[in-house]
Design a protein around this motif. Sequence first.
Motif, PDB file in Angstrom:
ATOM      1  N   TYR A   1      18.528  -5.825  -0.277  1.00  0.00           N
ATOM      2  CA  TYR A   1      17.357  -4.962  -0.370  1.00  0.00           C
ATOM      3  C   TYR A   1      16.525  -5.408  -1.576  1.00  0.00           C
ATOM      4  CZ  TYR A   1      19.050  -1.461   2.974  1.00  0.00           C
ATOM      5  OH  TYR A   1      19.457  -0.802   4.119  1.00  0.00           O
TER       6      TYR A   1
ATOM      7  N   GLN B   1      13.449  -4.008  -4.334  1.00  0.00           N
ATOM      8  CA  GLN B   1      12.758  -2.835  -4.860  1.00  0.00           C
ATOM      9  C   GLN B   1      11.672  -3.314  -5.814  1.00  0.00           C
ATOM     10  OE1 GLN B   1      15.060  -0.079  -7.299  1.00  0.00           O
ATOM     11  NE2 GLN B   1      13.993   1.644  -6.374  1.00  0.00           N
TER      12      GLN B   1
ATOM     13  N   LYS C   1       8.349   1.375  -6.331  1.00  0.00           N
ATOM     14  CA  LYS C   1       8.331   1.415  -4.869  1.00  0.00           C
ATOM     15  C   LYS C   1       9.740   1.710  -4.349  1.00  0.00           C
ATOM     16  CE  LYS C   1       4.022   0.164  -4.178  1.00  0.00           C
ATOM     17  NZ  LYS C   1       3.659  -1.210  -3.813  1.00  0.00           N
ATOM     18  N   GLY C   2       9.821   2.040  -3.075  1.00  0.00           N
ATOM     19  CA  GLY C   2      11.124   2.301  -2.469  1.00  0.00           C
ATOM     20  C   GLY C   2      11.876   1.028  -2.151  1.00  0.00           C
ATOM     21  N   LEU C   3      13.116   1.177  -1.747  1.00  0.00           N
ATOM     22  CA  LEU C   3      13.965   0.051  -1.361  1.00  0.00           C
ATOM     23  C   LEU C   3      13.586  -0.422   0.036  1.00  0.00           C
ATOM     24  CD1 LEU C   3      17.173   1.531  -2.788  1.00  0.00           C
ATOM     25  CD2 LEU C   3      16.601  -0.860  -3.123  1.00  0.00           C
ATOM     26  N   GLN C   4      13.458  -1.716   0.169  1.00  0.00           N
ATOM     27  CA  GLN C   4      13.066  -2.311   1.451  1.00  0.00           C
ATOM     28  C   GLN C   4      14.116  -3.324   1.867  1.00  0.00           C
ATOM     29  OE1 GLN C   4       9.515  -4.725   1.259  1.00  0.00           O
ATOM     30  NE2 GLN C   4       9.206  -4.659   3.468  1.00  0.00           N
TER      31      GLN C   4
END
Lengths: 116, 113
Positions: free
Chosen positions: B36, B38, B42-45
């Motif tokens: 992932y 980050q 921002k959020g985790l992608q």
Amino acid sequence: GAGVSQSPSNKVTEKGKDVELRCDPISGHTALYWYRQSLGQGLEFLIYFQGNSAPDKSGLPSDRFSAERTGGSVSTLTIQRTQQEDSAVYLCASSRIASGGADTQYFGPGTRLTVL
Amino acid sequence: AQSVTQLDSHVSVSEGTPVLLRCNYSSSYSPSLFWYVQHPNKGLQLLLKYTSAATLVKGINGFEAEFKKSETSFHLTKPSAHMSDAAEYFCVVTPLNFNKFYFGSGTKLNVKP
């Protein structure tokens, strides 16, 4: 489609107060996870819900922390008598459960909790 | 027992040079592995995932990772770094047929112009 949403995005509270953090998972995802990310740290697992099974609470740091999931959808994480060390970003994630086990987790944007 | 070790807390590369972020895992069961990313605030992608199919996994933004069972590794690579790659990267393991995820401590990637 809609992703995982969390509210509030930011919460500032005073030491000793209770707080509730909300997570709306992706529709149809049966698994829901809560994590905590303290400043400069990795993700700390808190609790896991899967369908109607009893939740895995093994990551909750103390009995001041609790969570529930109503109707298999929305989840609320409650922290009672907050302490300054509770300050962190609280992340929620949801996933489907595939036949072979866990599928990809999709994360919400998090709630930044600051305890003064 | 399951665990993930990200060997470098910080990695710094120049733009256009290769990226290598290292991850070693231990798992009592055949694992699924994820990377992932980050970005700041921002959020985790999800970048990519390995689930017992091809050992070389291609992800988004030109990243790829190779599952090496003999070395218990799942290192993340990219041939040419871009400024937009500057972020924190997390390696994650979950044992097959289990539903709990174990996160590494993260590697911060800095990309210099």
